[in-house]
Scaffold this motif. Structure first.
Motif, PDB file in Angstrom:
ATOM      1  N   GLU A   1      30.747  14.185  -3.092  1.00 52.47           N
ATOM      2  CA  GLU A   1      31.106  13.484  -4.310  1.00 52.47           C
ATOM      3  C   GLU A   1      32.551  13.000  -4.271  1.00 52.47           C
ATOM      4  O   GLU A   1      32.858  11.870  -4.665  1.00 52.47           O
ATOM      5  N   LEU A   2      33.450  13.842  -3.790  1.00 49.38           N
ATOM      6  CA  LEU A   2      34.860  13.459  -3.697  1.00 49.38           C
ATOM      7  C   LEU A   2      35.059  12.325  -2.700  1.00 49.38           C
ATOM      8  O   LEU A   2      35.846  11.400  -2.927  1.00 49.38           O
ATOM      9  N   GLU A   3      34.344  12.388  -1.580  1.00 42.64           N
ATOM     10  CA  GLU A   3      34.437  11.323  -0.577  1.00 42.64           C
ATOM     11  C   GLU A   3      33.918   9.993  -1.141  1.00 42.64           C
ATOM     12  O   GLU A   3      34.499   8.929  -0.893  1.00 42.64           O
ATOM     13  N   SER A   4      32.831  10.071  -1.900  1.00 44.50           N
ATOM     14  CA  SER A   4      32.272   8.863  -2.518  1.00 44.50           C
ATOM     15  C   SER A   4      33.263   8.226  -3.497  1.00 44.50           C
ATOM     16  O   SER A   4      33.440   7.009  -3.531  1.00 44.50           O
ATOM     17  N   GLU A   5      33.916   9.083  -4.296  1.00 50.27           N
ATOM     18  CA  GLU A   5      34.905   8.580  -5.251  1.00 50.27           C
ATOM     19  C   GLU A   5      36.093   7.961  -4.526  1.00 50.27           C
ATOM     20  O   GLU A   5      36.621   6.921  -4.939  1.00 50.27           O
ATOM     21  N   ALA A   6      36.515   8.567  -3.422  1.00 50.83           N
ATOM     22  CA  ALA A   6      37.632   8.043  -2.640  1.00 50.83           C
ATOM     23  C   ALA A   6      37.283   6.668  -2.063  1.00 50.83           C
ATOM     24  O   ALA A   6      38.104   5.739  -2.075  1.00 50.83           O
ATOM     25  N   GLN A   7      36.055   6.516  -1.558  1.00 50.86           N
ATOM     26  CA  GLN A   7      35.623   5.238  -1.005  1.00 50.86           C
ATOM     27  C   GLN A   7      35.545   4.168  -2.098  1.00 50.86           C
ATOM     28  O   GLN A   7      35.899   3.013  -1.866  1.00 50.86           O
ATOM     29  N   ARG A   8      35.085   4.573  -3.281  1.00 54.60           N
ATOM     30  CA  ARG A   8      34.991   3.613  -4.386  1.00 54.60           C
ATOM     31  C   ARG A   8      36.365   3.105  -4.787  1.00 54.60           C
ATOM     32  O   ARG A   8      36.566   1.909  -5.007  1.00 54.60           O
TER      33      ARG A   8
ATOM     34  N   ASN B   1      37.878  -0.677  -4.567  1.00 57.07           N
ATOM     35  CA  ASN B   1      38.469  -1.363  -5.718  1.00 57.07           C
ATOM     36  C   ASN B   1      39.880  -1.859  -5.404  1.00 57.07           C
ATOM     37  O   ASN B   1      40.271  -2.967  -5.794  1.00 57.07           O
ATOM     38  N   ASP B   2      40.652  -1.025  -4.690  1.00 61.35           N
ATOM     39  CA  ASP B   2      42.016  -1.412  -4.324  1.00 61.35           C
ATOM     40  C   ASP B   2      41.992  -2.615  -3.382  1.00 61.35           C
ATOM     41  O   ASP B   2      42.820  -3.531  -3.501  1.00 61.35           O
ATOM     42  N   GLU B   3      41.045  -2.619  -2.457  1.00 56.15           N
ATOM     43  CA  GLU B   3      40.929  -3.743  -1.527  1.00 56.15           C
ATOM     44  C   GLU B   3      40.542  -5.025  -2.275  1.00 56.15           C
ATOM     45  O   GLU B   3      41.081  -6.094  -2.004  1.00 56.15           O
ATOM     46  N   ASP B   4      39.601  -4.892  -3.224  1.00 59.79           N
ATOM     47  CA  ASP B   4      39.199  -6.058  -4.013  1.00 59.79           C
ATOM     48  C   ASP B   4      40.369  -6.594  -4.819  1.00 59.79           C
ATOM     49  O   ASP B   4      40.567  -7.820  -4.927  1.00 59.79           O
ATOM     50  N   ALA B   5      41.158  -5.696  -5.405  1.00 62.42           N
ATOM     51  CA  ALA B   5      42.317  -6.115  -6.194  1.00 62.42           C
ATOM     52  C   ALA B   5      43.344  -6.801  -5.305  1.00 62.42           C
ATOM     53  O   ALA B   5      43.957  -7.800  -5.713  1.00 62.42           O
ATOM     54  N   SER B   6      43.514  -6.290  -4.077  1.00 60.35           N
ATOM     55  CA  SER B   6      44.477  -6.898  -3.151  1.00 60.35           C
ATOM     56  C   SER B   6      44.022  -8.300  -2.742  1.00 60.35           C
ATOM     57  O   SER B   6      44.838  -9.229  -2.653  1.00 60.35           O
TER      58      SER B   6
END
Length: 279
Positions: free
Chosen positions: A6-13, A17-22
């Motif tokens: 679950e933590l890994e999934s949240e980190a990937q999400r 999102n950060d990549e999309d914002a960039s």
């Protein structure tokens, strides 16, 4: 799914999102540098030339705004234009400012009765710098209970055009053009061209243009059409129900009227038979 998963999934999400914002930020900066920045230079040149032509030709440009509680305020553009540009490393802003002189002879002289109404109209006059009330009448306590209003003064008109790398769009802002308010519109980079400059020029001259008319998305227009159709069907059903109710009421009245007449006739015959039998 376990805790670590679950933590890994949240980190990937979050990373996605950060990549999309960039990517979005980079696209906006590119649009500003390659399209909007040079377009703002063209717009500035266009507005300066427009101001020079208007100053030379002195066309009669009327402004007519409705003021609540008073009526129409009529004014005419004074051809003294202040065109300025403010530059920042990642933004540009162009301002066009001028005035319209109120034509008092074409504005109504309105007598306002009632303290609350006088205060409301007076506040509007002060807010828009249209002068003070005339021939005020006061009651015994000294409160103004009636006054005459006639517009005068000058109406400031301001157009602001701004673009920046953060938004990647051109923002249009017009104060006191269509009414005593500020209208705002954003324009995508691919729509900033000579056609847009022409629409802006015509809008500043108060000529007919669709510059500030919003084009609604097709899905939203479909929703509006469906809503209108639904309301129309609802109104038809309500009209039919009301009509049927009125028919039923009229029928009941007729039936009740006939029955009442028969009852009155029956009562009279009964009384007559009673008299005959007693005799």
């Amino acid at each position: 799914m376990g805790l670590l998963d679950e933590l890994e999934s949240e980190a990937q999400r979050r990373k996605s999102n950060d990549e999309d914002a960039s990517v979005l930020k980079a696209a906006r900066e590119t649009a500003y540098r390659t399209v909007l920045e040079p377009a703002m230079a063209d717009l500035l040149a266009y507005l300066k030339e427009l101001a020079a032509k208007l100053t030379e030709l002195q066309p009669k440009i009327a402004i007519r705004h409705s003021l609540a509680g008073y009526g129409d305020v009529v004014a005419y553009v004074e051809h003294e234009f202040d065109v300025r540009e403010v530059r920042q490393p990642s933004s540009k802003e162009i301002t066009v400012a001028f005035h319209a002189a109120v034509s008092s002879s074409e504005c109504p002289s309105v007598q306002i009765e009632g303290g609350a109404r006088v205060r409301a109209v007076s506040a509007s006059f002060q807010r828009h710098r249209l002068g003070a009330p005339l021939a005020a009448s006061k009651d015994a306590s000294g409160e103004v209970v009636a006054a005459t209003f006639k517009a005068k003064g000058r109406i400031p008109l301001t157009a602001v055009f701004s673009a920046d790398a953060a938004s990647g769009q051109l923002r249009l802002s017009f104060s006191n053009f269509d009414d005593f308010a500020t209208a705002v519109k954003t324009v995508a980079p691919d729509q900033v061209n000579e056609e847009l400059y022409d629409k802006i020029g015509r809008y500043l001259m108060r000529e007919p243009t669709d510059l500030m008319r919003e084009v609604l998305p097709e899905n939203y227009r479909s929703q509006l059409r469906a809503r209108v159709h639904h309301e129309e069907v609802k109104r038809r059903w309500e009209s039919q129900i009301v009509s049927r109710q009125q028919e039923d009421i009229a029928l009941l009245k007729r039936e009740y009227g006939i029955g009442a007449r028969f009852n009155r006739i029956g009562d009279a015959m009964g009384k007559l038979r009673g008299l005959v039998s007693r005799k």
